[in-house]
Design a protein around this motif. Structure first.
Motif, PDB file in Angstrom:
ATOM      1  N   ALA A  99       0.841  -1.209   0.000  1.00 26.11           N
ATOM      2  CA  ALA A  99       0.000   0.000   0.000  1.00 26.11           C
ATOM      3  C   ALA A  99       0.871   1.252   0.000  1.00 26.11           C
ATOM      4  O   ALA A  99       0.629   2.197  -0.770  1.00 26.11           O
ATOM      5  CB  ALA A  99      -0.930  -0.013   1.211  1.00 26.11           C
ATOM      6  N   LEU A 100       1.910   1.268   0.844  1.00 31.16           N
ATOM      7  CA  LEU A 100       2.761   2.464   0.896  1.00 31.16           C
ATOM      8  C   LEU A 100       3.498   2.667  -0.423  1.00 31.16           C
ATOM      9  O   LEU A 100       3.739   3.806  -0.842  1.00 31.16           O
ATOM     10  CB  LEU A 100       3.744   2.373   2.069  1.00 31.16           C
ATOM     11  N   ASP A 101       3.821   1.568  -1.109  1.00 32.91           N
ATOM     12  CA  ASP A 101       4.461   1.698  -2.428  1.00 32.91           C
ATOM     13  C   ASP A 101       3.505   2.273  -3.466  1.00 32.91           C
ATOM     14  O   ASP A 101       3.939   2.886  -4.442  1.00 32.91           O
ATOM     15  CB  ASP A 101       4.990   0.347  -2.915  1.00 32.91           C
ATOM     16  N   LEU A 102       2.204   2.058  -3.272  1.00 28.58           N
ATOM     17  CA  LEU A 102       1.233   2.662  -4.193  1.00 28.58           C
ATOM     18  C   LEU A 102       1.036   4.143  -3.864  1.00 28.58           C
ATOM     19  O   LEU A 102       0.884   4.968  -4.769  1.00 28.58           O
ATOM     20  CB  LEU A 102      -0.101   1.905  -4.126  1.00 28.58           C
ATOM     21  N   PHE A 103       1.065   4.484  -2.595  1.00 31.15           N
ATOM     22  CA  PHE A 103       0.971   5.904  -2.239  1.00 31.15           C
ATOM     23  C   PHE A 103       2.252   6.653  -2.631  1.00 31.15           C
ATOM     24  O   PHE A 103       2.197   7.734  -3.210  1.00 31.15           O
ATOM     25  CB  PHE A 103       0.737   6.069  -0.733  1.00 31.15           C
TER      26      PHE A 103
END
Ligand code: SF4
Length: 217
Positions: free
Chosen positions: A94-98
């Motif tokens: 998720a943090l890599d998508l943000f």
């Protein structure tokens, strides 16, 4: 050790933010939950609940005013949501998508393994229509940093590169920015790092170089 495991350890040690995203290990009955930093004090029931890492893509694609978020480091993440995640692997995804590669760059920097590319090297390897960017002068490049980078221009990354290995960036809001949004404990945040000029900067460098050339005629 996997990045997700290291991330999990960092959260356990007190890391709570990256960019405009708040990381909450104690919210909404999930292993991890994310929300906008300005919604940290909001009643979780008032926020729209999402589940799973893939939802981060939808949340982060469009800004509140409906514009497409051209770069993910743009200071325009919309509010009003909670993202529930079931594991450290999901949290990392998720943090890599943000913030693409944001966690990995931070860890590489902590390990002293982060490779930085200075602006001259970046511009000198441009080809095609972008090769004109190579001719941008140092003064023009310094001006462009002030006009393109930093929170005033909506980018919240800490710039690690210089003009070249002997020419640091001049002092400005953009060159001073440390990659952490707002007044927050720096030890509890993952700074967003800029290890090389982005495509947007290179495109602007091309335009500025052409303008410099036209002015000489
Ligand atoms: S070059 Fe780096 S700091 Fe500047 S706008 Fe692009 S991503 Fe942001």
């Amino acid at each position: 050790m996997k990045l997700a495991e290291r991330l999990s350890q960092a959260i356990a040690a007190g890391i709570r933010r990256i960019g405009q995203v708040s990381i909450r290990p104690d919210l909404a009955g999930a292993a991890y939950a994310l929300c906008h930093i300005e919604d940290e004090a909001a009643d979780p029931h008032s926020l729209e609940i999402h589940n799973g890492a893939a939802a981060a893509r939808d949340i982060s694609t469009w800004a509140e005013d409906g514009h497409y978020r051209f770069t993910k480091s743009e200071l325009s993440l919309k509010r009003g949501w909670i993202l529930r995640l079931s594991s450290a692997d999901e949290l990392k995804q998720a943090l890599d998508l943000f913030y693409p590669a944001g966690v990995g760059l931070w860890m590489a920097d902590k390990d002293d393994h982060l490779k930085i590319e200075h602006l001259r090297d970046k511009l000198n390897r441009q080809t095609g229509m972008y090769r004109f960017a190579r001719n941008l002068g140092d003064a023009g490049a310094q001006k462009l940093v002030r006009e393109v980078c930093g929170p005033s221009n909506c980018c919240v990354k800490k710039i690690l590169w210089q003009i070249d290995s002997n020419t640091p960036l001049e002092d400005s809001e953009a060159s001073r920015f440390d990659g952490v949004v707002g007044a927050f404990d720096r030890q509890a945040a993952i700074p967003l790092l800029c290890r090389e000029a982005c495509n947007h900067f290179v495109a602007e460098a091309r335009k500025a170089s052409k303008a410099e050339n036209d002015a000489k005629r």
